[in-house]
Design a protein around this motif. Structure first.
Motif, mmCIF file in Angstrom:
data_model
loop_
_atom_site.group_PDB
_atom_site.id
_atom_site.type_symbol
_atom_site.label_atom_id
_atom_site.label_comp_id
_atom_site.label_asym_id
_atom_site.label_seq_id
_atom_site.Cartn_x
_atom_site.Cartn_y
_atom_site.Cartn_z
ATOM 1 N N VAL A 1 3.008 4.898 -5.853
ATOM 2 C CA VAL A 1 3.532 3.546 -5.915
ATOM 3 C C VAL A 1 4.529 3.384 -4.811
ATOM 4 N N VAL A 2 5.302 4.602 -4.507
ATOM 5 C CA VAL A 2 6.010 4.714 -3.432
ATOM 6 C C VAL A 2 5.575 4.666 -2.203
ATOM 7 N N LYS A 3 4.339 5.298 -1.937
ATOM 8 C CA LYS A 3 3.523 5.116 -0.709
ATOM 9 C C LYS A 3 2.929 3.696 -0.625
ATOM 10 N N ALA A 4 2.349 2.869 -1.661
ATOM 11 C CA ALA A 4 1.988 1.783 -1.337
ATOM 12 C C ALA A 4 2.952 0.719 -0.941
ATOM 13 N N ASP A 5 4.436 0.982 -0.800
ATOM 14 C CA ASP A 5 5.246 -0.021 0.012
ATOM 15 C C ASP A 5 5.169 0.319 1.293
ATOM 16 N N LEU A 6 4.727 1.033 1.760
ATOM 17 C CA LEU A 6 4.355 1.689 3.338
ATOM 18 C C LEU A 6 3.139 0.822 4.080
ATOM 19 N N GLU A 7 2.570 0.004 3.203
ATOM 20 C CA GLU A 7 1.305 -0.564 3.675
ATOM 21 C C GLU A 7 1.580 -1.664 4.477
ATOM 22 N N GLU A 8 2.781 -2.532 4.186
ATOM 23 C CA GLU A 8 3.267 -3.596 4.969
ATOM 24 C C GLU A 8 4.678 -4.062 4.584
ATOM 25 N N ALA A 9 5.228 -4.935 5.256
ATOM 26 C CA ALA A 9 6.631 -5.149 5.180
ATOM 27 C C ALA A 9 6.764 -6.060 3.804
ATOM 28 N N GLY A 10 7.832 -6.099 3.141
ATOM 29 C CA GLY A 10 7.955 -6.452 1.936
ATOM 30 C C GLY A 10 7.517 -6.121 0.649
ATOM 31 N N ASP A 11 7.439 -6.683 -0.533
ATOM 32 C CA ASP A 11 7.429 -6.145 -1.754
ATOM 33 C C ASP A 11 5.950 -6.551 -2.228
ATOM 34 N N GLU A 12 5.087 -7.462 -1.374
ATOM 35 C CA GLU A 12 3.911 -7.827 -1.968
ATOM 36 C C GLU A 12 2.809 -6.784 -2.253
ATOM 37 N N ASP A 13 2.869 -5.678 -1.146
ATOM 38 C CA ASP A 13 1.928 -4.468 -1.392
ATOM 39 C C ASP A 13 2.334 -3.769 -2.811
ATOM 40 N N VAL A 14 3.366 -3.554 -3.044
ATOM 41 C CA VAL A 14 3.729 -2.891 -4.249
ATOM 42 C C VAL A 14 3.411 -3.941 -5.585
ATOM 43 N N ILE A 15 3.561 -5.194 -5.470
ATOM 44 C CA ILE A 15 3.333 -6.098 -6.567
ATOM 45 C C ILE A 15 1.958 -5.816 -6.734
ATOM 46 N N ARG A 16 0.934 -6.143 -5.490
ATOM 47 C CA ARG A 16 -0.392 -6.134 -5.757
ATOM 48 C C ARG A 16 -0.986 -4.627 -6.368
ATOM 49 N N LYS A 17 -0.542 -3.612 -6.045
ATOM 50 C CA LYS A 17 -0.756 -2.514 -6.743
ATOM 51 C C LYS A 17 -0.510 -2.294 -8.104
ATOM 52 N N LEU A 18 0.788 -2.655 -8.698
ATOM 53 C CA LEU A 18 1.196 -2.636 -9.987
ATOM 54 C C LEU A 18 0.474 -3.905 -10.939
ATOM 55 N N LYS A 19 0.168 -4.935 -10.224
ATOM 56 C CA LYS A 19 -0.773 -5.817 -10.904
ATOM 57 C C LYS A 19 -1.888 -5.379 -11.302
ATOM 58 N N ALA A 20 -2.661 -4.714 -10.263
ATOM 59 C CA ALA A 20 -4.321 -4.264 -10.477
ATOM 60 C C ALA A 20 -4.146 -3.130 -11.464
ATOM 61 N N ASP A 21 -3.201 -2.234 -11.270
ATOM 62 C CA ASP A 21 -3.052 -1.115 -12.295
ATOM 63 C C ASP A 21 -2.823 -1.569 -13.808
ATOM 64 N N LEU A 22 -1.897 -2.538 -13.881
ATOM 65 C CA LEU A 22 -1.572 -2.881 -15.092
ATOM 66 C C LEU A 22 -2.251 -4.073 -15.740
ATOM 67 N N GLU A 23 -3.204 -4.391 -15.089
ATOM 68 C CA GLU A 23 -4.036 -5.469 -15.382
ATOM 69 C C GLU A 23 -4.559 -5.673 -16.860
ATOM 70 N N ASN A 24 -5.068 -4.419 -17.460
ATOM 71 C CA ASN A 24 -5.779 -4.109 -18.428
ATOM 72 C C ASN A 24 -4.559 -4.237 -19.838
ATOM 73 N N HIS A 25 -3.289 -4.121 -19.268
ATOM 74 C CA HIS A 25 -1.988 -3.964 -20.218
ATOM 75 C C HIS A 25 -1.249 -5.442 -20.272
ATOM 76 N N HIS A 26 -1.970 -6.476 -19.675
ATOM 77 C CA HIS A 26 -1.339 -7.733 -19.953
ATOM 78 C C HIS A 26 0.069 -8.056 -19.555
ATOM 79 N N ILE A 27 0.448 -7.371 -18.240
ATOM 80 C CA ILE A 27 1.732 -7.275 -17.430
ATOM 81 C C ILE A 27 1.549 -8.362 -16.551
ATOM 82 N N THR A 28 2.047 -9.308 -16.602
ATOM 83 C CA THR A 28 2.037 -10.477 -15.527
ATOM 84 C C THR A 28 2.856 -9.975 -14.208
ATOM 85 N N GLU A 29 2.528 -10.845 -13.151
ATOM 86 C CA GLU A 29 3.140 -10.602 -11.919
ATOM 87 C C GLU A 29 4.491 -11.101 -12.059
#
Length: 102
Positions: free
Chosen positions: A55-83
């Motif tokens: 998760v920490v490394k995911a934030d280094l992909e691009e500026a801003g929080d969108e890269d972290v949000i994408r990762k968490l959203k994909a990882d937590l998709e089956n747990h019904h966690i919304t954006e």
């Protein structure tokens, strides 16, 4: 001219210090996000540590929080966690991380 140069150096030093603090706060926030998500995913010990680092490394992909949000959203998709929930946690953990450095 010397006082102008001194002021310029002072501003440059403050800018560097502020940027370092932003990076540290962001990294700490992402660590908290990783720990939160790892709890939901029921990861333990080494797998938890590896996930938090991802998760920490995911934030280094691009500026801003969108890269972290994408990762968490994909990882937590089956747990019904919304954006929206992820964004709320980002705000919560950002405040916590800022408090850690004050």
């Amino acid at each position: 001219m010397s006082s102008f140069d001194d002021r310029k150096k002072g501003f440059e030093k403050k800018f560097v210090t502020d940027e370092e603090l932003k990076f540290k706060v962001s990294s700490r926030r992402n660590r908290y996000l990783g720990e939160w998500a790892a709890g939901i995913l029921q990861l333990k010990d080494e797998k938890q540590s590896e996930y938090v680092q991802s998760v920490v490394k995911a934030d280094l992909e691009e500026a801003g929080d969108e890269d972290v949000i994408r990762k968490l959203k994909a990882d937590l998709e089956n747990h019904h966690i919304t954006e929206e929930e992820i964004r709320k946690k980002i705000t919560e953990f950002n405040q916590k991380a800022q408090a850690d450095f004050q």
